[in-house]
Each structure stands twice: as C-alpha cells, then as structure tokens.
Write an enzyme that holds these catalytic residues in place. Structure first.
Site, PDB file in Angstrom:
ATOM      1  N   CYS A  68       0.927  -1.370   0.007  1.00 57.14           N
ATOM      2  CA  CYS A  68       0.056   0.204  -0.027  1.00 57.14           C
ATOM      3  C   CYS A  68       0.894   1.229   0.289  1.00 57.14           C
ATOM      4  O   CYS A  68       1.820   1.415   0.848  1.00 57.14           O
ATOM      5  CB  CYS A  68      -0.878   0.148   1.234  1.00 57.14           C
ATOM      6  SG  CYS A  68      -1.704   1.558   1.627  1.00 57.14           S
ATOM      7  N   TYR A 199      -5.291   6.254  -9.160  1.00 62.60           N
ATOM      8  CA  TYR A 199      -6.612   5.478  -8.866  1.00 62.60           C
ATOM      9  C   TYR A 199      -7.835   6.072  -9.618  1.00 62.60           C
ATOM     10  O   TYR A 199      -8.709   5.213 -10.065  1.00 62.60           O
ATOM     11  CB  TYR A 199      -6.991   5.610  -7.447  1.00 62.60           C
ATOM     12  CG  TYR A 199      -5.982   4.684  -6.667  1.00 62.60           C
ATOM     13  CD1 TYR A 199      -6.143   3.495  -6.399  1.00 62.60           C
ATOM     14  CD2 TYR A 199      -4.680   5.490  -6.104  1.00 62.60           C
ATOM     15  CE1 TYR A 199      -5.191   2.609  -5.673  1.00 62.60           C
ATOM     16  CE2 TYR A 199      -3.769   4.552  -5.483  1.00 62.60           C
ATOM     17  CZ  TYR A 199      -4.173   3.220  -5.260  1.00 62.60           C
ATOM     18  OH  TYR A 199      -3.040   2.520  -4.462  1.00 62.60           O
TER      19      TYR A 199
END
Length: 374
Positions: A68, A199
């Site tokens: 992450c 994203y």
C-alpha cells in the site's frame, strides 16, 4: 490509503493465495468517476494527549501492508526517524476480501501483539457500529486493542512533530518549520493529481472519467519533472515529507499503475527526470529497502478482480534498473540535512531478497541485500 469497500489501494505479502474468495469487493462503478472517501478517524496521538492518546513508547502498534503506497509512507517515516523501538509494526498480507485486511503473514494468521486475525476487529473495538472502510495504515492502542487513527496524512506529520523525544540521534527534519507552507502546497497537488490520480484512472467507470484523470495525471507529472530538473528534491535541498509522498507512487508506477491502471502514456523509466529522481530516493537508505515489489503486484492484480478477472500476476517489469546510477548528486542537496542515514532495517522488517530488486553480487548496505550498486 488502502481501503476495502468500492475503493481500495494496496497491501502486502509473498505467497498468499487470493484472499478475495467469494467476497472479492468492487472497485469500479460503471458510468462514474472514482471518488475517494476521505472521512478518516481523525483522533491524534500527541505529546499533550489532548485527544486522550498521549505519546507513549510501546503503547501503540502501526498496522501496515507493504504494497500500500499510503502505508508505505508511514514505514519510511518511522524508519528514517528511528521510531522502531517506540512504535511496533504489524503487517497484513497483500490480498484480502471486501471485509477486512488479515494477518495471514503471521503464525496462525493472528497478529502476535494484538492477538487478532483481522484488522477489522481493531476497528470494531473502537466503534462496534463501524461501517466504513477498514484501511491501512492504522495506529492501534495496544492496551485496548482499538484503532486510534487511520488518518494517514496526519500520522506521518505526528511522527515527525509529536514523537521527537523518541527520534534516533541524527534523525532528519522531514517537515522543517520554515518550509511547511511550501511542503503543504506541493503535497496537495501531488495528492490530488498523482497519488490519487492513478486511482482515478484505474477505477474510472467511464471513458470520459478515465480520459480526464489520465490528462490530469500526466500534466502534473510533467510539471513535477520540470521542477525536479532544477533541484534534487521537491522542497528545499533535503528530503522532506513531500518527497516521501511522491516516491511511494513512483515506486509502483511501472509495476502496476502503467498497465493495471492504464496510466500508459509513458513508463516511469521513460520519463528521464522523474526516473532519475525516483532511483535517487530508492537508493537512499530508508526508501528502497521498504519496497516489496512482489507484494505490490500481488495486491493490485489479485485483489482488483473486477479490473483483472483472471487475477494473473505479471512476471515483469525488469526491476534491475532501479539500481542503475541516477546522477542526481550533481544537483547538490543534502539528503538528510544535518542528520544522518538510518541504520539498516531491523532483521524482522527486512524485505525478502526475492521480493526486491533481482540480485547480482556485491552488498547493499542499506537493505541488507546483495547487489552491485547503491
């Protein structure tokens, strides 16, 4: 920050099978642009304990997932500042279902300190009715087992400003007072256009949403390239919070964002200034030695099954070029300012050699891995 509902980012592990199983989660909403939910638990751990959680070594556990990018920031800052002995770290596996990150890297699938198999358990101890995303990074109060905060932008700032009594000797000033306004301005643009921009490309639910996100992303990358052509670091002549926030996205760019998220105008390795800048940081102790490329690829390609239904994890790209000379030292700058490089990572936190840059002889003193260059 890695999240488990219709919005997700990243995680960590090596050989875990897909944890998505029968409840894989959904990341793309057809016909819509991607909008990140940024309503986090904003409780802070401070020197004066004004939110009920005072700075106290040994009391808190930072829960992360190596793949992450949002969690990777906290790993880097904790390491650069030498907070390992003050704040322990738990690691979730790289794959998960729509319900929770899990501690499948640990014996029995249970975090050895928190004694829980799912990070969601710590969120429910904070709020039994908690219904939002279970995200990493999260800081957990060990005595109660409850999440204190998952507000990732504030976590690193507080590590830098509130935990100074426990910084190592030679810890760098990553958020210098005279540069904070500029750092904050740079960080805002990097977040909206780059960190979150990839994203918005990857989770776009329409062609129009994707096209707009793509254009914004590469416009900002071009701006950053122009800025970094003139100076070694984003703000001032030393590494700051701004560099850490950009680095974690750049480190994942060719491995996942270029293909998986369709950010494919150029690879990072085809953008000369940003590529040299990223390699400069990667080869700096505390940066590249926190990166686990295997876990990064496993998370994105396995968990985002609505983008990659086969869940096949690609073998590429070639990673050996991360260790090639970058030439950025010609721009001057002092990586750690008046501080010093951190020591090698503690043994329990070394990235496995086969998850890192392929080895080719020699010794990498920053990572403990063997390699030909630094």
């Amino acid at each position: 920050m890695a999240r488990l509902e219709p919005v997700s980012t990243s995680s960590t592990d090596s050989t875990s099978a897909p944890a998505s199983g029968s409840n894989p989660g959904k990341y793309v909403e057809a016909g819509s642009e991607y909008v990140r939910d940024t309503k986090y638990i904003e409780t802070r751990i401070t020197r004066d304990g004004r939110d009920g959680y005072p700075v106290e070594p040994g009391r808190y556990r930072l829960v992360v997932a190596r793949a992450c990018p949002w969690a990777n920031r906290t790993i880097i800052v904790r390491r650069l500042l030498g907070l390992e002995s003050a704040i322990s770290m738990g690691m979730c596996g790289p794959t998960h279902d729509a319900d929770s990150w899990t501690f499948d890297l640990d014996p029995g699938g249970v975090d050895p300190v928190l004694k829980i198999p799912r990070l969601k358990d710590a969120y429910l101890r904070r709020d039994p009715d908690y219904a939002k995303g279970v995200t990493v990074p999260a800081v957990v109060d060990i005595p109660t087992g409850a999440v204190v905060t998952n507000n990732f932008p504030q976590i690193t700032i507080d590590f830098e400003l509130e935990w100074t009594d426990y910084h190592r000797d030679g810890a760098p000033d990553l958020y210098p007072e005279d540069l904070r306004e500029e750092i904050d301005t740079v960080n805002k643009g990097v977040y909206t256009e780059v960190n979150n921009g990839v994203y918005r490309c990857g989770f776009a639910g329409s062609q129009d949403a994707y096209d707009k996100a793509y254009d914004r992303l590469f416009t900002k990358l071009d701006e950053l390239s122009d800025r970094l052509a003139r100076q070694r670091y984003l703000v001032g002549d030393t590494i700051t919070e701004a560099d850490i926030r950009l680095f974690t996205t750049l480190a994942r760019f060719d491995a996942v964002y270029h293909g998986h998220f369709k950010c494919n105008r150029s690879k990072l390795s085809e953008m000369p200034v940003l590529w040299a800048y990223a390699r400069d940081l990667f080869q700096t102790p505390g940066f590249g030695d926190t990166v686990d490329f295997t876990q990064i690829k496993q998370h994105y390609y396995i968990v985002h099954s609505d983008i990659n239904p086969t869940q096949i994890v690609p073998k590429g790209p070639d990673l050996t070029n991360w260790l090639t000379p970058h030439g950025r030292e010609k721009l001057g700058g002092r990586p750690f300012g008046e501080g010093t490089p951190p020591p090698p990572p503690i043994p329990a936190e070394v990235v496995p050699a086969d998850h890192w840059v392929p080895l080719s002889g020699g010794v990498n003193t920053a990572s403990g891995h063997e390699t030909t260059t630094r």
